[in-house]
Write a protein that holds these residues in place. Structure first.
Motif, PDB file in Angstrom:
ATOM      1  N   GLU A  72      71.012 -50.592  63.129  1.00  0.00           N
ATOM      2  CA  GLU A  72      69.881 -49.749  62.249  1.00  0.00           C
ATOM      3  C   GLU A  72      68.758 -50.177  61.434  1.00  0.00           C
ATOM      4  OE1 GLU A  72      70.578 -45.393  60.073  1.00  0.00           O
ATOM      5  OE2 GLU A  72      72.054 -46.920  59.670  1.00  0.00           O
ATOM      6  N   THR A  73      67.629 -50.027  61.674  1.00  0.00           N
ATOM      7  CA  THR A  73      66.425 -50.393  60.801  1.00  0.00           C
ATOM      8  C   THR A  73      65.730 -49.380  59.856  1.00  0.00           C
ATOM      9  OG1 THR A  73      66.227 -52.043  62.553  1.00  0.00           O
ATOM     10  CG2 THR A  73      64.327 -51.732  61.102  1.00  0.00           C
ATOM     11  N   GLN A  74      65.754 -49.670  58.742  1.00  0.00           N
ATOM     12  CA  GLN A  74      65.257 -48.591  57.661  1.00  0.00           C
ATOM     13  C   GLN A  74      64.270 -49.554  56.900  1.00  0.00           C
ATOM     14  OE1 GLN A  74      67.812 -46.142  55.599  1.00  0.00           O
ATOM     15  NE2 GLN A  74      68.269 -44.895  57.306  1.00  0.00           N
ATOM     16  N   ASP A  75      62.857 -49.238  56.859  1.00  0.00           N
ATOM     17  CA  ASP A  75      61.997 -50.012  56.377  1.00  0.00           C
ATOM     18  C   ASP A  75      62.176 -51.516  57.015  1.00  0.00           C
ATOM     19  OD1 ASP A  75      60.950 -48.014  54.465  1.00  0.00           O
ATOM     20  OD2 ASP A  75      62.686 -48.204  53.268  1.00  0.00           O
ATOM     21  N   GLN A  78      67.660 -54.261  58.155  1.00  0.00           N
ATOM     22  CA  GLN A  78      68.484 -54.025  59.256  1.00  0.00           C
ATOM     23  C   GLN A  78      69.999 -54.262  58.971  1.00  0.00           C
ATOM     24  OE1 GLN A  78      68.955 -56.680  62.738  1.00  0.00           O
ATOM     25  NE2 GLN A  78      68.300 -55.047  64.159  1.00  0.00           N
ATOM     26  N   ASP A 145      68.732 -40.846  61.589  1.00  0.00           N
ATOM     27  CA  ASP A 145      67.790 -41.380  62.673  1.00  0.00           C
ATOM     28  C   ASP A 145      68.544 -42.125  63.734  1.00  0.00           C
ATOM     29  OD1 ASP A 145      65.336 -42.539  63.478  1.00  0.00           O
ATOM     30  OD2 ASP A 145      65.039 -43.671  61.841  1.00  0.00           O
TER      31      ASP A 145
END
Length: 176
Positions: A72-75, A78, A145
């Motif tokens: 999962e990647t946020q900004d 990872q 997401d």
């Protein structure tokens, strides 16, 4: 129908609830996982998780590799997770390294769509758009997401399995 094996690795079990064109709605029971977060495009996450299953834990226990690997990647951060084998359903060895966390996931419903080949940002975005479009059309509520799942080692060249998955609201799902 429950799915639990792929290749020679144990695979996280799930129950197939329904299929909407190319999208599967699945129920995932709780599972023990190990996760780590770090800078995007850095092998440090995988290496930390691999060290954990190779014995860098409080019991020095080697733990079998499983599938899938969750990302999962946020900004620019990872998070990568390994699912632990079913024998660790209640508890698992604690990590020796800082930043590595063992936890039990909660049961949840997810919508997933598959794609093949080696994963890249373009393929992930196409799969996400297709997934979200179909879920919106079917009026299935999205709860978060995407997660990117990889089932194959980097050395497997053919018939690769990748998925984009998103948590969905369970009350909107009808069993067949």
């Amino acid at each position: 129908m429950t799915f639990i094996m792929t290749q020679s690795y144990q695979t996280q079990p799930y129950e197939l609830i329904s299929v909407h064109k190319d999208v599967e709605i699945r129920y995932y029971p709780p599972a023990m996982k190990v996760k780590v977060s770090g800078p995007l495009r850095n092998n440090g996450n995988f290496n930390a998780l691999f060290r954990y299953i190779s014995g860098d834990n409080d019991s020095r226990e080697k733990i079998a590799m499983t599938t899938p690997v969750y990302m999962e990647t946020q900004d620019d951060v990872q998070t990568m997770e390994f699912v632990l084998p079913e024998k660790y359903l209640e508890s698992a060895p604690q990590p020796s390294a800082n930043g590595v966390e063992v936890y039990q996931s909660e049961q949840a419903y997810f919508a997933a769509i598959r794609y093949s080949g080696y994963s890249n940002e373009s393929k992930v975005m196409r799969a996400k758009q297709k997934l979200f479009s179909l879920l919106n059309k079917e009026q299935i509520e999205i709860m978060g997401d995407i997660l990117v799942l990889s089932y194959d080692s980097p050395y497997k060249f053919y018939n690769r399995r990748n998925e984009v998955m998103v948590k969905v609201k369970p009350i909107d799902i009808e069993k067949p």
